[in-house]
Design a protein around this motif. Structure first.
Motif, mmCIF file in Angstrom:
data_model
loop_
_atom_site.group_PDB
_atom_site.id
_atom_site.type_symbol
_atom_site.label_atom_id
_atom_site.label_comp_id
_atom_site.label_asym_id
_atom_site.label_seq_id
_atom_site.Cartn_x
_atom_site.Cartn_y
_atom_site.Cartn_z
ATOM 1 N N HIS A 243 28.964 -7.758 23.057
ATOM 2 C CA HIS A 243 27.809 -7.134 22.421
ATOM 3 C C HIS A 243 27.264 -6.025 23.326
ATOM 4 O O HIS A 243 27.134 -6.221 24.544
ATOM 5 N N PRO A 244 26.931 -4.858 22.772
ATOM 6 C CA PRO A 244 26.399 -3.767 23.608
ATOM 7 C C PRO A 244 25.180 -4.190 24.437
ATOM 8 O O PRO A 244 25.000 -3.714 25.569
ATOM 9 N N CYS A 283 20.423 -4.348 12.381
ATOM 10 C CA CYS A 283 20.575 -4.882 13.742
ATOM 11 C C CYS A 283 19.298 -4.603 14.535
ATOM 12 O O CYS A 283 18.824 -3.455 14.586
ATOM 13 N N PHE A 285 18.930 -4.436 17.613
ATOM 14 C CA PHE A 285 19.183 -3.658 18.837
ATOM 15 C C PHE A 285 19.503 -2.197 18.520
ATOM 16 O O PHE A 285 19.718 -1.397 19.418
ATOM 17 N N ALA A 286 19.495 -1.844 17.228
ATOM 18 C CA ALA A 286 20.023 -0.532 16.816
ATOM 19 C C ALA A 286 19.291 0.636 17.469
ATOM 20 O O ALA A 286 19.910 1.647 17.819
ATOM 21 N N CYS A 289 20.836 0.965 20.984
ATOM 22 C CA CYS A 289 22.271 0.755 21.170
ATOM 23 C C CYS A 289 23.022 2.081 21.273
ATOM 24 O O CYS A 289 22.934 2.914 20.363
ATOM 25 N N GLN A 291 26.057 2.526 20.814
ATOM 26 C CA GLN A 291 27.183 2.560 19.872
ATOM 27 C C GLN A 291 26.737 2.367 18.420
ATOM 28 O O GLN A 291 27.552 2.026 17.562
ATOM 29 N N ALA A 292 25.439 2.577 18.159
ATOM 30 C CA ALA A 292 24.923 2.323 16.804
ATOM 31 C C ALA A 292 25.597 3.213 15.767
ATOM 32 O O ALA A 292 25.918 4.380 16.040
ATOM 33 N N MET A 293 25.817 2.634 14.585
ATOM 34 C CA MET A 293 26.447 3.349 13.463
ATOM 35 C C MET A 293 25.457 3.310 12.289
ATOM 36 O O MET A 293 24.508 2.527 12.304
ATOM 37 N N CYS A 296 24.417 -0.029 10.916
ATOM 38 C CA CYS A 296 23.655 -0.934 11.791
ATOM 39 C C CYS A 296 22.180 -1.025 11.401
ATOM 40 O O CYS A 296 21.538 -2.048 11.622
ATOM 41 N N PRO A 301 23.816 -7.780 11.303
ATOM 42 C CA PRO A 301 25.102 -8.388 11.669
ATOM 43 C C PRO A 301 24.939 -9.892 11.881
ATOM 44 O O PRO A 301 23.958 -10.346 12.471
ATOM 45 N N CYS A 323 27.576 -8.318 15.850
ATOM 46 C CA CYS A 323 27.669 -6.876 16.004
ATOM 47 C C CYS A 323 28.686 -6.319 15.025
ATOM 48 O O CYS A 323 29.786 -6.853 14.906
ATOM 49 N N HIS A 324 28.325 -5.236 14.337
ATOM 50 C CA HIS A 324 29.233 -4.633 13.347
ATOM 51 C C HIS A 324 30.484 -4.038 13.982
ATOM 52 O O HIS A 324 31.450 -3.761 13.260
ATOM 53 N N LEU A 325 30.499 -3.827 15.300
ATOM 54 C CA LEU A 325 31.709 -3.299 15.935
ATOM 55 C C LEU A 325 32.873 -4.269 15.769
ATOM 56 O O LEU A 325 34.033 -3.860 15.864
HETATM 57 FE FE1 SF4 Z 1 24.966 -1.679 18.269
HETATM 58 FE FE2 SF4 Z 1 25.457 -1.713 15.655
HETATM 59 FE FE3 SF4 Z 1 26.434 -3.629 17.224
HETATM 60 FE FE4 SF4 Z 1 23.832 -3.496 16.692
HETATM 61 S S1 SF4 Z 1 25.457 -3.894 15.219
HETATM 62 S S2 SF4 Z 1 24.765 -3.870 18.656
HETATM 63 S S3 SF4 Z 1 23.490 -1.292 16.643
HETATM 64 S S4 SF4 Z 1 26.947 -1.449 17.280
#
Ligand code: SF4
Length: 327
Positions: A243-244, A283, A285-286, A289, A291-293, A296, A301, A323-325
């Motif tokens: 997780h980021p 999310c 944490f978006a 984060c 790496q947010a998309m 997110c 997630p 996490c969506h990653l």
């Molecule tokens: Fe980052 Fe998206 Fe994963 Fe949340 S779901 S930790 S915003 S990549």
């Protein structure tokens, strides 16, 4: 095998009035097996201590369940519930200064639980207290002294003896080292690790120092804004974080002073932790984060096993990440 402690969809909200609700713990599920140590890490305000207290009944649960050895614990604790579960579940508190009654001697503090919960005579209570004082590195001579005569590390040893003298099956250690100097932190963690081996303790060990948590824990769970974002084998989470948020926590090298450690974590991670009163969609944490998309901020997630296809690696079967990653 049935877990010793099973936390299922636990929610703890605090109502501030005027429609303001603090989402301190939000839908947390976690199993802890007998003789297992699960470390719980995260920044201040992530809900770690509230979760530990709700598990022991020190906070009434808003919803969700906690089962102990297969028996569902009451939603709201009454005094007889505390009496019943004091023999099986105990807590080691964060602050070794305020958690000990300054008017009681060390012998009275450590022996109090035995007097209340076991029909033992004064001599036997004293013998057991002396035994526990030696187990935690103090001596029987300390029984007649008062808490103010001891250092922070010694007081935490007294708190450990008080919690463990009833030989509980499960102990929540609520940041037991964060108020101590770093050299003393290692001593207290070593003491708990030794007692874990010799007594087969089952612990929920709450702290913000990941290296200490990794040292003592079999599994590690990472909390962020009321929810668990990653859980798995302690070494795997520490050396191969997914997780980021976990990656950022681990990338922050520990510092000698626990106060500057807290400050450093808050400055290393970009952005502010959102208010637990206004939980963001998607999310949590978006906003911080790297790496947010787009997805997110729309879809929350779920905590689930990462797939080999998403990671290209095999992980411990208990590994889960939200996490969506890794979808
Ligand atoms: Fe980052 Fe998206 Fe994963 Fe949340 S779901 S930790 S915003 S990549």
């Amino acid at each position: 095998m049935t877990p010793l402690v099973e936390i299922s969809n636990l929610v703890k909200y605090f109502d501030l009035g005027q429609g303001q609700i603090v989402h301190a713990v939000d839908d947390v599920s976690l199993s802890i097996h007998s003789k297992e140590v699960v470390g719980l890490v995260g920044e201040s305000g992530s809900g770690k201590s509230t979760l530990g207290k709700a598990v022991l009944g020190l906070h009434n649960k808003t919803s969700g369940n906690v089962s102990f050895a297969g028996e569902r614990l009451p939603q709201k604790y009454r005094s007889r519930d505390f009496q019943k579960h004091a023999k099986t579940m105990q807590m080691i508190f964060q602050d070794p200064y305020s958690s000990l009654n300054p008017r009681m001697t060390v012998g009275e503090i450590i022996g109090e639980g035995l007097k209340l919960n076991r029909a033992l005579g004064a001599n036997e209570v004293n013998q057991r207290v002396a035994h526990w004082l030696s187990l935690v590195g103090l001596s029987a001579d300390h029984m007649s002294r008062y808490p103010h005569e001891f250092s922070g590390g010694q007081r935490q040893r007294i708190g450990i003896a008080r919690a463990l003298i009833l030989e509980p099956d499960f102990v929540v250690c609520d940041e037991p080292i964060s108020a101590l100097d770093v050299s003393v932190q290692a001593q207290v963690v070593n003491l708990l690790a030794e007692l874990k081996q010799s007594m087969g303790l089952t612990l929920l060990f709450i702290a913000h120092d990941l290296s200490m948590v990794r040292y003592i824990s079999d599994r590690m769970a990472v909390m962020y804004l009321g929810g668990i974002v990653e859980v798995g084998d302690a070494d795997e989470v520490f050396f191969k974080p997914m997780h980021p948020y976990t990656k950022t926590l681990i990338a922050s090298n520990p510092e000698a002073d626990p106060r500057s450690e807290r400050q450093r974590i808050s400055t290393t991670i970009q952005g502010e932790i959102p208010s637990p009163v206004n939980i963001p969609a998607g999310c949590r944490f978006a906003n911080r984060c790297p790496q947010a998309m787009p997805v997110c901020k729309q879809i929350t997630p779920l905590l689930k096993k990462p797939t080999v296809a998403a990671t290209g690696e095999h992980f411990d079967e208990n590994r889960q990440v939200a996490c969506h990653l890794y979808d």
